[in-house]
Motif scaffolding. Structure first.
Motif, PDB file in Angstrom:
ATOM      1  N   ASP A  42       0.843  -1.209   0.000  1.00 47.71           N
ATOM      2  CA  ASP A  42       0.000   0.000   0.000  1.00 47.71           C
ATOM      3  C   ASP A  42       0.872   1.249   0.000  1.00 47.71           C
ATOM      4  O   ASP A  42       0.639   2.192  -0.763  1.00 47.71           O
ATOM      5  CB  ASP A  42      -0.918   0.037   1.235  1.00 47.71           C
ATOM      6  CG  ASP A  42      -2.043  -0.976   1.182  1.00 47.71           C
ATOM      7  OD1 ASP A  42      -2.300  -1.554   0.111  1.00 47.71           O
ATOM      8  OD2 ASP A  42      -2.672  -1.196   2.252  1.00 47.71           O
ATOM      9  N   ILE A  45       2.757   1.679  -3.363  1.00 44.26           N
ATOM     10  CA  ILE A  45       1.836   2.139  -4.412  1.00 44.26           C
ATOM     11  C   ILE A  45       1.497   3.615  -4.205  1.00 44.26           C
ATOM     12  O   ILE A  45       1.492   4.400  -5.159  1.00 44.26           O
ATOM     13  CB  ILE A  45       0.566   1.262  -4.443  1.00 44.26           C
ATOM     14  CG1 ILE A  45       0.916  -0.115  -5.029  1.00 44.26           C
ATOM     15  CG2 ILE A  45      -0.549   1.922  -5.242  1.00 44.26           C
ATOM     16  CD1 ILE A  45      -0.188  -1.152  -4.903  1.00 44.26           C
ATOM     17  N   THR A  95      -9.263  -4.092  -8.396  1.00 48.12           N
ATOM     18  CA  THR A  95      -8.364  -5.175  -8.005  1.00 48.12           C
ATOM     19  C   THR A  95      -7.372  -5.474  -9.126  1.00 48.12           C
ATOM     20  O   THR A  95      -6.174  -5.671  -8.875  1.00 48.12           O
ATOM     21  CB  THR A  95      -9.164  -6.451  -7.665  1.00 48.12           C
ATOM     22  OG1 THR A  95     -10.087  -6.147  -6.634  1.00 48.12           O
ATOM     23  CG2 THR A  95      -8.250  -7.576  -7.225  1.00 48.12           C
ATOM     24  N   ARG A  98      -4.794  -2.681  -9.289  1.00 48.43           N
ATOM     25  CA  ARG A  98      -3.825  -2.800  -8.193  1.00 48.43           C
ATOM     26  C   ARG A  98      -2.828  -3.918  -8.482  1.00 48.43           C
ATOM     27  O   ARG A  98      -1.636  -3.765  -8.264  1.00 48.43           O
ATOM     28  CB  ARG A  98      -4.521  -3.054  -6.868  1.00 48.43           C
ATOM     29  CG  ARG A  98      -3.471  -3.215  -5.744  1.00 48.43           C
ATOM     30  CD  ARG A  98      -4.077  -3.544  -4.422  1.00 48.43           C
ATOM     31  NE  ARG A  98      -3.068  -3.913  -3.460  1.00 48.43           N
ATOM     32  CZ  ARG A  98      -2.548  -3.094  -2.553  1.00 48.43           C
ATOM     33  NH1 ARG A  98      -2.933  -1.836  -2.482  1.00 48.43           N
ATOM     34  NH2 ARG A  98      -1.633  -3.527  -1.702  1.00 48.43           N
ATOM     35  N   ARG A  99      -3.320  -5.049  -8.966  1.00 48.14           N
ATOM     36  CA  ARG A  99      -2.432  -6.181  -9.244  1.00 48.14           C
ATOM     37  C   ARG A  99      -1.408  -5.820 -10.314  1.00 48.14           C
ATOM     38  O   ARG A  99      -0.242  -6.191 -10.210  1.00 48.14           O
ATOM     39  CB  ARG A  99      -3.257  -7.411  -9.657  1.00 48.14           C
ATOM     40  CG  ARG A  99      -2.433  -8.645  -9.826  1.00 48.14           C
ATOM     41  CD  ARG A  99      -1.809  -9.078  -8.489  1.00 48.14           C
ATOM     42  NE  ARG A  99      -0.859 -10.132  -8.726  1.00 48.14           N
ATOM     43  CZ  ARG A  99       0.428 -10.087  -8.387  1.00 48.14           C
ATOM     44  NH1 ARG A  99       0.920  -9.058  -7.731  1.00 48.14           N
ATOM     45  NH2 ARG A  99       1.228 -11.074  -8.664  1.00 48.14           N
ATOM     46  N   ARG A 101      -0.254  -2.775 -10.921  1.00 46.19           N
ATOM     47  CA  ARG A 101       0.696  -1.871 -10.250  1.00 46.19           C
ATOM     48  C   ARG A 101       1.679  -2.661  -9.394  1.00 46.19           C
ATOM     49  O   ARG A 101       2.882  -2.407  -9.414  1.00 46.19           O
ATOM     50  CB  ARG A 101      -0.042  -0.851  -9.383  1.00 46.19           C
ATOM     51  CG  ARG A 101      -0.771   0.190 -10.161  1.00 46.19           C
ATOM     52  CD  ARG A 101      -1.488   1.186  -9.236  1.00 46.19           C
ATOM     53  NE  ARG A 101      -2.280   2.095 -10.014  1.00 46.19           N
ATOM     54  CZ  ARG A 101      -1.797   3.107 -10.716  1.00 46.19           C
ATOM     55  NH1 ARG A 101      -0.510   3.353 -10.708  1.00 46.19           N
ATOM     56  NH2 ARG A 101      -2.591   3.883 -11.419  1.00 46.19           N
ATOM     57  N   GLU A 102       1.159  -3.608  -8.627  1.00 46.71           N
ATOM     58  CA  GLU A 102       2.033  -4.431  -7.780  1.00 46.71           C
ATOM     59  C   GLU A 102       3.081  -5.160  -8.625  1.00 46.71           C
ATOM     60  O   GLU A 102       4.264  -5.150  -8.288  1.00 46.71           O
ATOM     61  CB  GLU A 102       1.213  -5.477  -7.005  1.00 46.71           C
ATOM     62  CG  GLU A 102       0.389  -4.912  -5.892  1.00 46.71           C
ATOM     63  CD  GLU A 102      -0.509  -5.961  -5.239  1.00 46.71           C
ATOM     64  OE1 GLU A 102      -0.625  -7.101  -5.758  1.00 46.71           O
ATOM     65  OE2 GLU A 102      -1.106  -5.643  -4.199  1.00 46.71           O
TER      66      GLU A 102
END
Length: 176
Positions: A42, A45, A95, A98-99, A101-102
């Motif tokens: 978190d 990001i 979701t 985010r994945r 970006r991760e």
């Protein structure tokens, strides 16, 4: 009343209690570790804003939907599954983004740290996976090669190691 010996390989009630305490502690530690890893991601990001192309997010969302479809096929009626998949597609955009970006951030960390996953590392993970499913390692590896997910597994291990490095480097303060 169930005798203690019927609950597993326990000599006494104290042995059963000790096992329950140990299992609860492992669960607590696992949850704390997962929360720490999520918190580190978190933070990373939030501190590293960048644009993510909609096509990349859409491919990730497609992969998530395909995974759900494979997991539930044959377990729920087709009509119910299609409704659930449609809802997952409608609600899954954040979701998926985010994945993506991760993955991009962890890939950069892995490059920075020169993290590489060797064949031995891959074999070890395959062994763990086969054992957890009660499968023969050679058969499990053959299936992995046929289905083409060895490189995805290698990438997953690389991401895990990059996140391990980040967690190790993080300045963590406990809050109440």
């Amino acid at each position: 009343v169930t005798p203690v010996k019927d609950l597993g390989d326990f000599d006494s009630l104290d042995a059963l209690r000790a096992r329950v305490r140990e299992d609860m502690e492992k669960q607590r530690q696992g949850a704390a570790e997962a929360a720490l890893r999520t918190s580190v991601m978190d933070s990373l990001i939030a501190q590293t804003p960048f644009d993510v192309g909609p096509a990349v997010v859409e491919r990730q969302l497609d992969a998530q939907i395909a995974s759900l479809q494979q997991r539930f096929r044959g377990q729920v009626p087709e009509e119910v599954m299609q409704e659930q998949l449609q809802r997952a597609r409608e609600e899954g955009q954040p979701t998926a983004e985010r994945r993506v970006r991760e993955r991009l951030l962890l890939d950069e960390v892995a490059k920075f740290c020169e993290i590489e996953i060797g064949d031995e590392d891959l074999q070890e993970r395959l062994g763990e996976m086969a054992a957890s499913q009660g499968a023969d390692l050679a058969e499990f590896e053959r299936l992995a090669r046929e289905q083409g997910w060895l490189e995805a597994l290698r990438a997953e291990l690389r991401e895990e190691r990059a996140l391990d490095w980040l967690v190790g480097e993080a300045d963590v303060t406990e809050s109440a």
